[in-house]
Design a protein around this motif. Structure first.
Motif, mmCIF file in Angstrom:
data_model
loop_
_atom_site.group_PDB
_atom_site.id
_atom_site.type_symbol
_atom_site.label_atom_id
_atom_site.label_comp_id
_atom_site.label_asym_id
_atom_site.label_seq_id
_atom_site.Cartn_x
_atom_site.Cartn_y
_atom_site.Cartn_z
ATOM 1 N N GLN A 74 -0.526 2.458 -11.234
ATOM 2 C CA GLN A 74 0.845 2.695 -10.754
ATOM 3 C C GLN A 74 0.831 3.306 -9.354
ATOM 4 O OE1 GLN A 74 2.693 1.280 -12.839
ATOM 5 N NE2 GLN A 74 1.252 1.325 -14.531
ATOM 6 N N THR B 38 -0.367 0.985 -6.728
ATOM 7 C CA THR B 38 0.668 0.020 -6.321
ATOM 8 C C THR B 38 1.594 0.655 -5.280
ATOM 9 O OG1 THR B 38 0.590 -1.101 -8.452
ATOM 10 C CG2 THR B 38 2.591 -1.393 -7.152
ATOM 11 N N ILE B 39 1.955 1.905 -5.496
ATOM 12 C CA ILE B 39 2.774 2.588 -4.491
ATOM 13 C C ILE B 39 2.017 2.651 -3.168
ATOM 14 C CG2 ILE B 39 3.800 4.809 -3.824
ATOM 15 C CD1 ILE B 39 4.535 5.341 -6.636
ATOM 16 N N ASN C 54 1.878 -0.680 -1.358
ATOM 17 C CA ASN C 54 3.175 -1.087 -0.817
ATOM 18 C C ASN C 54 3.598 -0.212 0.365
ATOM 19 O OD1 ASN C 54 4.799 -3.345 -2.364
ATOM 20 N ND2 ASN C 54 3.530 -2.297 -3.880
ATOM 21 N N LYS D 100 6.376 -1.687 3.158
ATOM 22 C CA LYS D 100 7.548 -2.057 2.364
ATOM 23 C C LYS D 100 8.656 -1.001 2.414
ATOM 24 C CE LYS D 100 6.378 -6.067 0.523
ATOM 25 N NZ LYS D 100 5.802 -6.177 -0.816
ATOM 26 N N ARG E 140 4.432 11.919 -12.230
ATOM 27 C CA ARG E 140 5.296 10.993 -11.496
ATOM 28 C C ARG E 140 5.163 11.183 -9.993
ATOM 29 N NH1 ARG E 140 10.796 12.613 -13.847
ATOM 30 N NH2 ARG E 140 9.627 14.406 -14.641
ATOM 31 N N GLU F 189 6.762 9.721 -6.110
ATOM 32 C CA GLU F 189 7.776 8.941 -5.405
ATOM 33 C C GLU F 189 7.546 9.103 -3.910
ATOM 34 O OE1 GLU F 189 11.832 9.642 -6.725
ATOM 35 O OE2 GLU F 189 12.579 9.480 -4.686
ATOM 36 N N PHE G 74 9.430 8.170 -0.261
ATOM 37 C CA PHE G 74 10.671 7.727 0.373
ATOM 38 C C PHE G 74 10.410 7.507 1.859
ATOM 39 C CE2 PHE G 74 14.416 8.915 2.880
ATOM 40 C CZ PHE G 74 15.377 8.061 2.362
ATOM 41 N N MET H 287 12.194 3.071 -0.822
ATOM 42 C CA MET H 287 11.611 4.083 -1.697
ATOM 43 C C MET H 287 10.787 3.407 -2.782
ATOM 44 S SD MET H 287 12.433 5.668 -4.932
ATOM 45 C CE MET H 287 14.224 5.720 -5.190
ATOM 46 N N LEU H 288 9.680 4.031 -3.120
ATOM 47 C CA LEU H 288 8.826 3.550 -4.212
ATOM 48 C C LEU H 288 8.652 4.679 -5.203
ATOM 49 C CD1 LEU H 288 6.243 1.814 -1.935
ATOM 50 C CD2 LEU H 288 7.183 0.661 -3.948
ATOM 51 N N LYS H 289 8.777 4.359 -6.488
ATOM 52 C CA LYS H 289 8.564 5.434 -7.447
ATOM 53 C C LYS H 289 7.889 4.932 -8.710
ATOM 54 C CE LYS H 289 13.179 5.969 -9.591
ATOM 55 N NZ LYS H 289 12.870 5.995 -10.994
ATOM 56 N N ALA H 290 7.043 5.798 -9.256
ATOM 57 C CA ALA H 290 6.360 5.494 -10.512
ATOM 58 C C ALA H 290 6.795 6.509 -11.550
ATOM 59 C CB ALA H 290 4.851 5.543 -10.315
ATOM 60 N N GLU H 291 7.431 6.009 -12.597
ATOM 61 C CA GLU H 291 7.778 6.861 -13.730
ATOM 62 C C GLU H 291 6.548 7.033 -14.621
ATOM 63 O OE1 GLU H 291 10.907 8.351 -14.464
ATOM 64 O OE2 GLU H 291 11.119 7.871 -12.353
ATOM 65 N N THR I 229 4.854 -0.291 -13.605
ATOM 66 C CA THR I 229 6.092 0.453 -13.856
ATOM 67 C C THR I 229 6.723 0.888 -12.540
ATOM 68 O OG1 THR I 229 5.047 2.636 -13.910
ATOM 69 C CG2 THR I 229 5.083 1.405 -15.975
ATOM 70 N N VAL I 230 6.114 0.495 -11.434
ATOM 71 C CA VAL I 230 6.577 0.977 -10.136
ATOM 72 C C VAL I 230 7.862 0.256 -9.719
ATOM 73 C CG1 VAL I 230 6.025 1.165 -7.674
ATOM 74 C CG2 VAL I 230 4.262 1.601 -9.409
ATOM 75 N N GLU I 231 8.807 1.033 -9.221
ATOM 76 C CA GLU I 231 10.058 0.459 -8.737
ATOM 77 C C GLU I 231 10.138 0.567 -7.221
ATOM 78 O OE1 GLU I 231 13.601 1.109 -11.587
ATOM 79 O OE2 GLU I 231 12.348 2.887 -11.769
ATOM 80 N N LEU I 232 10.487 -0.536 -6.598
ATOM 81 C CA LEU I 232 10.663 -0.553 -5.146
ATOM 82 C C LEU I 232 12.145 -0.727 -4.850
ATOM 83 C CD1 LEU I 232 9.861 -0.875 -2.164
ATOM 84 C CD2 LEU I 232 9.270 -3.253 -2.645
ATOM 85 N N TYR I 233 12.695 0.216 -4.120
ATOM 86 C CA TYR I 233 14.079 0.106 -3.664
ATOM 87 C C TYR I 233 14.059 -0.075 -2.156
ATOM 88 C CZ TYR I 233 15.427 2.157 -8.175
ATOM 89 O OH TYR I 233 15.611 2.397 -9.511
ATOM 90 N N ASN I 234 14.324 -1.263 -1.715
ATOM 91 C CA ASN I 234 14.548 -1.401 -0.277
ATOM 92 C C ASN I 234 15.768 -2.301 -0.078
ATOM 93 O OD1 ASN I 234 13.441 -3.894 -0.829
ATOM 94 N ND2 ASN I 234 11.510 -3.483 0.227
ATOM 95 N N TYR J 102 18.758 1.862 0.531
ATOM 96 C CA TYR J 102 19.069 1.170 -0.730
ATOM 97 C C TYR J 102 20.343 1.682 -1.392
ATOM 98 C CZ TYR J 102 16.555 5.361 -2.114
ATOM 99 O OH TYR J 102 16.141 6.665 -2.242
#
Lengths: 342, 342, 342, 342
Positions: A133, A136-137, A140, A145, A244, A246, A248, A253-257, B263-268, D239
């Motif tokens: 996870q 991956t952040i 990116n 990204k 966790r 994140e 920004f 923003m990228l975040k892993a829960e 599980t990573v979320e990307l917000y752009n 975003y």
């Protein structure tokens, strides 16, 4: 024909055995010999796994010419000596942080000087860098990204308190636990931490004051490149191991829960939840532990960059030391970001 | 001292090699010997893995008295002969479905009679039963968390079309692919399928009609205990391997969504999504493949129940045959749920 | 200057009052007059809302020249008469489905002929079409985001059983409840349903057999354009109102999960779940009810297309009738997809 | 018979008009009169909404004996005068924060003294307290679901930069924007903030330095009861409007993620994401704006507690002032938590 790393493993306590099983799943690693001062206690178990070349004396292993790489899983107080010996024996080395029990970094720098002089590879066990996870952040962020990173946010909470004597041996919350977050913050932002402010207390176990430790922390970081960070820590999250991250930036923003143990959803009248964060670091970072080893093998065989180097552990320790001083004084503290072995 | 299964492996094509690597991670399994008619092509790769006792002749392996259990990973057309031989040699057997190329079940029943006569264990490779997500549903259903099951809903979509000649060898969509869903439906509901209605067509590749196959299916199931089921299938989901199961009952509902690669979320500003369903069955069911083997080992060593038995493959095949008839006639079809080897 | 719809409302029972509150939030609607045979009982409540022009006689409302549009919220058995009268009075009409109590569609067609002859607008209350989630799916399907639609999958479960006498008045599960799913399926796929197979039973309340109804249904749909559909229904989902739609196509898939009452997550040692599907259609489709009215106003003021027309209710009813016949005969049934008022 | 609040509205700019529409959906509110110095510009629009009793002079409205409650939506620089006048006219008052332009709290305290002397109700527009997500956290914290709160974590990011002249009028990031987070932190923890440390910079718009403002902030809070908090802020999240709150305690954790505009998932080969955080405060807090008004009405009619009182705005301002000093000095700052109007 596949190229191989011919490995010796030093230290087969609980952590060492976990690592051994992971190392056995990597085809490029031949395990030539293992060493542990209490090898007799686990000899049968090792034989069952097919690991029959065993010794109590790590010097024997270091003098084995068939071995080119050693993995050091012994207790922290032995790192300084064993890593230095391994470097002088010309072996590549994997070692958990820290390199020395001393908060003064000179002892660690001496270890790194031995590594440099002998021109061997040393990878530090900052395993979280290779968690899929967080990786991956990281990737990116590097690919742009989210534009320029401006803020990193880390929540890191352990499932439960540690015994006081163990804390006294391995260091307090900032120096044992938060140190991983400092490394993660540096890694994500691609910049050193130049100032830290730490505020904390004993909301869970007031007797931690007796050993000069805290159980709850809130921190602000300033990075050399101008960015900022916030970290919050707790010794006890009743719901599991809370990890966790994140990042920004100017473009997103990228975040892993947290990683859960299940994706299954149960809807009944109680609306009971089956998904839970993984409870222990061994399970949560299982893939990370294997991936850091694969990356180390790749670095040895193909000369790719190491995941985490000696300087990384020095830097994380400096921030931990400064954060401790901040906690003690109530004032933000500058951190020296210059690194040299000369 | 750990008890062991002493294993021989027959068939080391692509699937066999995947299974071999999984089997090597289970400490209770000693791999004594492997057999493949084209063993020379992969001999070096096997040596690298430390698997040096190799043969081209599976009979040699079956006559090896050190081996108590064989894993059969050869092509479907050999299952009937090899499983019968292995049973007569007194070995426990793991085999992928189906047991015979023949749609007439008599050939399969003969294999099961040999297994019964020799009093050996036979586990069928219905690996999805041991997928952690589906297994969690199964266990919660059994524990009564959703009351009496009333409806099972399965969505199963492959990432892409198979070559026509492969389809002709392994069977059409209903008999190769949906068959797994029929087994999952029976497993979840704890009841046999007594009637099936199948509707389908060639929405992706019209030339599939030439080999009497379809690429899209919608089905309704009736279970012996009164419950119902719906299944939808596709040969091509562009977003990956889509495998979802839901069970609804008098007191609630359990559902498993797809397993994502991250599980990573990307917000752009493009709101690009990083989470994707796992693309291939090898990755999606990696844990299931290992877990089914562990369960088989456990059944051999501790006499726990098998995950999937010979009768399970017969039952799933009967539903597949009835569904094919439904597709051809446009009418729902009854399924015989009586099973006997006498 | 804002253009307005000058509205009369007929029927102010529980549903009518819910609609009235929604209509009052739309600035383009002036509510000129309301009619209900039991107006005295609710007169005070209406006065509180500022709705003072009240009558017991809907004919008085229809003869009011200030009114251009009527909203019909009376019980189903009155629709045929009131809609016909309203059409003949030259009013635009919004009416809930169905247009007639008769399963024979001729009565409904007569109503539509009156609407056509008088050249007024008639919108049918298929509110789910305007649910923001389903509307997002619809729009993305139309924009080609998933290529050619091949499969629609609808799960629709009510929170609880209805009283038998109500069922006898409004129709059984297929004709009152599943009918909405048939309309949704047609809407999503942009094609008529040409064949239906329905299987069902009484798993919840066996006494429903006495009034020729079921509580659990599994259906397969065939569309005129070659695509397929699956629907599953239940009268009682203990966890709330379960309303999910998924459309799968050659280039992807769109799906809407249930709308929850909260996004808040609670992690404690019980791992209690706070998120629950919305429990009742009034809350679940609150936005849909308002949006369908806004779309109707827009159609009147700006001549945009109606969300759902008279022919849509005829088509959904035909599928419901065919599904009932399928349930009774155990055989799939063709559905007539030709529509003409001549 | 329903009890009513007879309301006057002062200020009908963009914010005022949004509030007006919300107020009109609450049946217990009768809008008697509205006042705005530029009433002519919007008179037509107000007539369309049925709001015909209009004046340019708020004093006329305050002297209207039919009005018991006034809603003040004028610009900040008028709050001090209008709220004092309204209190002296004996009206209940709803007003947005702050009560005065002056950073010195004496002016605000004078307003509160007028409110107290006249024994009227004053609710401050800390609308986020009534956001359904945050309110769910609040209630679960109060019910003890997470034990003793130990850490509050707030992420609050605006979608875009404000014009410099607007910032100069309404205050910088800490005093206009973070102030809401300070209030949220106090509200959630049920304790006052006794110390604050703020670190920040201009990572987005360096010219903000010219007006003594920043665009990025990281903060640590210390609460009077011993707990801690972390806040991170940004002026520009590409975003959307990023509003998240988490409370961690001895027995668990509660967190609210962003509210998305959709629950629909699109799976195609690009894996495009349809779900986006709501872009603007008007949409994100739409329900909160209505709920705070309903709570105010409830407080007036049934004497329930006010959602946010005068003292709350004083406390949040004190923290904002201390945070500004921390930013300027680089040192943590104590905050006075004693409050008295004497």
């Amino acid at each position: 024909m596949m190229k191989h790393v011919n490995a010796g493993i030093i230290g087969l306590g609980r952590a060492g055995q976990m690592h051994l099983r992971n190392l056995m799943t990597i085809p490029e690693i031949n395990i030539i010999q293992v060493a542990d001062v209490f090898i007799d206690k686990i000899s049968g178990k090792l034989n069952d796994l097919g690991v029959t070349n065993q010794t109590t004396d790590y010097h024997e292993l270091l003098s084995n010419p068939d071995i080119d790489t050693v993995f050091v899983f012994t207790s922290t107080d032995t790192h300084e000596q064993i890593v230095t010996d391994a470097a002088n024996a010309g072996k590549n080395i994997f070692c958990e942080k820290p390199l020395s029990m001393s908060h003064d970094e000179e002892a660690s720098l001496d270890v790194l000087r031995a590594v440099k002089k002998n021109n061997v590879k040393l990878q530090i066990g900052f395993n979280r860098r290779m968690d899929p996870q967080f990786r991956t952040i990281f990737e990116n962020v590097r690919e742009g990204k989210i534009g320029t990173p401006q803020m990193v946010k880390i929540t890191s909470r352990d499932p439960d308190l540690l015994p006081h004597d163990l804390i006294q041996r391995i260091g307090g919350l900032l120096q044992d636990f938060t140190m991983h977050d400092f490394d993660m913050a540096r890694y994500m932002m691609g910049s050193d931490i130049s100032e830290v402010y730490a505020k904390g207390g004993t909301l869970i176990d007031p007797t931690l004051k007796d050993i000069d430790d805290v159980d709850t922390l809130a921190l602000v970081l300033q990075f050399e490149n101008g960015a900022f960070g916030v970290i919050d820590n707790s010794r006890r999250a009743v719901y599991g191991y809370d990890q966790r991250v994140e990042v920004f930036g100017s473009e997103g923003m990228l975040k892993a829960e947290n990683v859960n143990n299940s994706t299954v959803e149960l809807y009944n009248d109680k609306r009971e939840e089956l998904k839970k964060p993984l409870p222990m670091f061994q399970k949560r970072y299982k893939e990370a532990y294997t991936e850091e080893m694969k990356a180390f093998v790749d670095s040895i065989l193909n000369d790719t960059p190491l995941v985490a180097q000696g300087s990384d552990v020095i830097m994380a320790q400096r921030v931990a030391n400064a954060a401790k001083k901040s906690l003690d004084t109530g004032l933000p503290q500058k951190v020296n970001t210059k690194f040299s072995l000369d």
